[in-house]
Design an enzyme around this catalytic site. Structure first.
Site, short mmCIF file in Angstrom:
data_model
loop_
_atom_site.label_atom_id
_atom_site.label_comp_id
_atom_site.label_asym_id
_atom_site.label_seq_id
_atom_site.Cartn_x
_atom_site.Cartn_y
_atom_site.Cartn_z
N LYS A 22 7.01 -15.70 0.85
CA LYS A 22 7.84 -15.09 1.89
C LYS A 22 7.01 -14.78 3.13
CE LYS A 22 8.84 -10.49 1.57
NZ LYS A 22 8.43 -9.77 2.78
N ASN A 23 5.87 -14.10 2.91
CA ASN A 23 5.10 -13.62 4.05
C ASN A 23 4.29 -14.71 4.74
OD1 ASN A 23 6.24 -11.15 3.84
ND2 ASN A 23 4.50 -10.17 2.83
N ARG A 123 7.68 1.75 11.59
CA ARG A 123 6.40 1.04 11.53
C ARG A 123 5.97 0.67 12.95
NH1 ARG A 123 7.93 -2.91 6.73
NH2 ARG A 123 5.91 -3.89 7.00
N ASP A 306 1.53 -4.46 -1.91
CA ASP A 306 2.80 -5.03 -2.39
C ASP A 306 2.85 -5.17 -3.92
OD1 ASP A 306 3.60 -5.15 0.23
OD2 ASP A 306 3.12 -7.27 0.48
N ARG A 399 16.36 -9.96 -1.04
CA ARG A 399 15.86 -10.43 0.26
C ARG A 399 14.43 -10.99 0.14
NH1 ARG A 399 12.45 -7.65 3.28
NH2 ARG A 399 11.87 -5.55 2.67
N1 EPU Z 1 -0.19 -0.64 11.97
C1 EPU Z 1 -0.41 0.06 13.11
N2 EPU Z 1 -0.07 -0.51 14.31
C2 EPU Z 1 0.45 -1.76 14.40
C3 EPU Z 1 0.66 -2.49 13.21
C4 EPU Z 1 0.33 -1.91 12.01
O1 EPU Z 1 -0.87 1.19 13.07
O2 EPU Z 1 0.71 -2.22 15.52
C5 EPU Z 1 -0.52 -0.04 10.68
C6 EPU Z 1 0.68 0.10 9.75
O3 EPU Z 1 1.44 1.25 10.02
C7 EPU Z 1 0.04 0.16 8.39
C8 EPU Z 1 -1.21 -0.72 8.58
O4 EPU Z 1 -1.37 -0.91 9.98
O5 EPU Z 1 -0.37 1.45 8.09
C9 EPU Z 1 -1.17 -2.04 7.93
O6 EPU Z 1 0.06 -2.67 8.22
P1 EPU Z 1 0.16 -4.23 8.56
O7 EPU Z 1 0.39 -4.36 10.04
O8 EPU Z 1 -0.97 -4.96 7.95
O9 EPU Z 1 1.48 -4.57 7.80
P2 EPU Z 1 2.47 -5.65 8.29
O10 EPU Z 1 1.73 -6.74 8.93
O11 EPU Z 1 3.60 -5.01 8.99
C10 EPU Z 1 2.39 -7.20 6.17
C11 EPU Z 1 3.41 -7.65 5.16
C12 EPU Z 1 3.78 -6.48 4.26
C13 EPU Z 1 2.50 -5.99 3.57
C14 EPU Z 1 1.45 -5.61 4.63
C15 EPU Z 1 0.13 -5.20 4.05
C16 EPU Z 1 4.64 -9.34 6.35
C17 EPU Z 1 5.91 -9.77 6.98
N3 EPU Z 1 4.60 -8.12 5.86
O12 EPU Z 1 3.03 -6.15 6.88
O13 EPU Z 1 4.68 -6.97 3.31
O14 EPU Z 1 2.81 -4.86 2.80
O15 EPU Z 1 1.23 -6.73 5.50
O16 EPU Z 1 -0.38 -6.22 3.27
O17 EPU Z 1 3.69 -10.12 6.27
C18 EPU Z 1 6.45 -6.85 1.77
O18 EPU Z 1 6.38 -8.09 1.67
O19 EPU Z 1 7.12 -6.13 0.99
C19 EPU Z 1 5.71 -6.18 2.85
C20 EPU Z 1 6.00 -4.96 3.28
#
Ligand code: EPU
Length: 423
Positions: A22-23, A123, A306, A399
């Site tokens: 998915k990701n 987020r 995850d 989803r």
């Molecule tokens: N963060 C910030 N600022 C930003 C972006 C992120 O402070 O601009 C913080 C977040 O609040 C969090 C940390 O950085 O505390 C890490 O978040 P990250 O940005 O790495 O998460 P993401 O990219 O939004 C992806 C996956 C998530 C997975 C995380 C961590 C996708 C679409 N989503 O999220 O997947 O948990 O990386 O590995 O790739 C899931 O599939 O259930 C899921 C939530």
């Protein structure tokens, strides 16, 4: 609205094939915006999040033909530069469209992305915005929309003060068509990031270092057509491995990449959970007793957030106490209250830490899935439990996991989906 009805206690057996990640797919789809030619994506999972992403792509201007797990995409010459709020609000990964639209057209407007609420606040996307600014874009917030403009994006140096998966992927994609060289530092290293870079490089992008903390992107004027196979979903792989261990079932997981879940397998080796791996399969031979083991979620290659919820369920069946430390999201442990309702002995120390005392006998209950990963964890708990569990809000499971009930039934699980009428 549908509900899963799960009857616990059955031993499972047989093989389960892992779907495309998915990701990874959620980034490959918007990356199509960077290319003027037709692209073909294979091994696309048939899940809600992917349908939402394709819907958004179609809305901004793309012809899409999808047959089973193959999808062809041709982006229109002129695309919309505004993300439709009704579509973008439905899933967090809508943020992945922003960089490619900005890179292709020089402007983009979008609402704050929706998706699972996993932290105390919405987020954040501050790192994305900072990165676009570092590339020379102007960012404004007006009438509920971010508006970003850049006459010409320029290569830059950007250091991620927080490691972010989608942040890394976004800036990497955006830099592909920027002038000059971009150096991204303290990047996330998840396999999906390398997969995205491999895909873009196949189309003529010049990206080096994806999968390491420093990624260097040399801008190019355009990229061409491409064909790409989505990598196997490592979170599905790990989830099925935990399912096998928790239900004490011998299961073979196929079409996967075991090297992507080394952090989990290294723990299994210490817990008495047997396994064998091949290049694209993983066989679990559970032991009678599971040893407890503390985990701390961490960016890749550490233990993935995850997999934290399924692992918590597994620790309810271990002999002794384990500390689970969720370092990434401060709401992801709240689901453990549902396990307590099922009979688990869990102490919440603070929003980031719980202690799980096992082994505990779990009992079927009526519950609602709070988010994707907690939802699949509840299914595992229900399969371990005595009696019947009714799981509502299964949209939050479907989803992210394709035909999960059908695939689990094929392993011998007693799970059925019933529809409820909205009267
Ligand atoms: N963060 C910030 N600022 C930003 C972006 C992120 O402070 O601009 C913080 C977040 O609040 C969090 C940390 O950085 O505390 C890490 O978040 P990250 O940005 O790495 O998460 P993401 O990219 O939004 C992806 C996956 C998530 C997975 C995380 C961590 C996708 C679409 N989503 O999220 O997947 O948990 O990386 O590995 O790739 C899931 O599939 O259930 C899921 C939530």
């Amino acid at each position: 609205m549908s509900t899963f009805i799960v009857q616990g206690g059955a031993k499972l057996s047989g093989e389960i094939a892992v779907k495309g990640a998915k990701n990874a797919a959620l980034k490959i789809i918007p990356a199509a915006i960077l290319s003027a030619d037709k692209i073909t994506i294979n091994n696309l999972p048939n899940i809600e999040d992917i349908s939402r992403s394709l819907e958004l792509l179609q809305n901004i201007g793309a012809s899409i033909s999808r047959h089973k797990d193959v999808c062809e995409i041709q982006i229109d010459k002129n695309i919309k530069t505004e993300l439709e709020p009704k579509l973008a609000n439905k899933f967090r990964a809508s943020i992945m469209f922003v960089g490619p639209i900005l890179a292709r057209t020089g402007e983009v407007s979008f609402p704050h992305p929706g998706g699972c609420v996993l932290g105390a606040a919405q987020r954040p996307i501050d790192l994305f915005l900072e990165g676009f600014q570092a590339m020379g874009a102007a960012v404004a917030w007006q009438d509920g929309f971010y508006h970003i403009k850049a006459a010409k994006l320029k290569g830059c140096e950007y250091f991620f003060t927080t490691i972010s998966v989608t942040g890394t992927e976004s800036l990497m994609m955006t830099a592909v068509l920027a002038s000059g060289t971009t150096v991204l530092k303290n990047c996330a290293m998840e396999p999906e990031i390398k997969a995205l870079a491999d895909y873009l490089n196949l189309q003529g992008a010049k990206i080096q270092g994806a999968g390491t903390p420093t990624i260097v992107i040399t801008g190019v004027d355009s990229i061409t057509a491409g064909k790409y196979d989505i990598i196997p979903d490592r979170i599905e792989t790990g989830t099925f491995a935990i399912l096998a261990a928790a239900t004490k079932s011998s299961i073979k997981i196929t079409r996967c990449n075991p090297s992507h879940i080394e952090s989990l397998l290294a723990i299994f080796a210490k817990q008495g959970i047997g396994f064998k791996t091949g290049p694209d399969w993983l066989q679990i031979y559970p032991g009678e007793f599971i040893k407890p083991y503390n985990v701390q979620t961490h960016e890749y290659p550490g233990f993935p957030t995850d997999l934290q919820s399924p692992y918590t369920v597994l620790m309810t069946q271990a002999r002794g106490s384990s500390l689970i430390h969720e370092t990434i999201y401060d709401r992801r442990l709240l689901f453990s209250d549902m396990l307590t309702q099922m009979g688990a002995d869990i102490i919440m120390c603070d929003p980031h830490r719980i202690v799980v005392n096992g082994p505990a006998k779990l009992y079927g209950r009526k519950l609602a899935s709070p988010d994707l990963r907690a939802g699949i964890a509840i299914i595992i708990a229900a399969l371990v439990a005595e009696g019947t569990t009714e799981i509502e809000n299964i949209y939050q499971i479907e989803r992210g996991y394709e035909d999960i009930d059908g695939r689990l039934r094929a392993l011998g699980a007693d799970i059925k989906k019933i529809g409820t009428l909205n009267l």
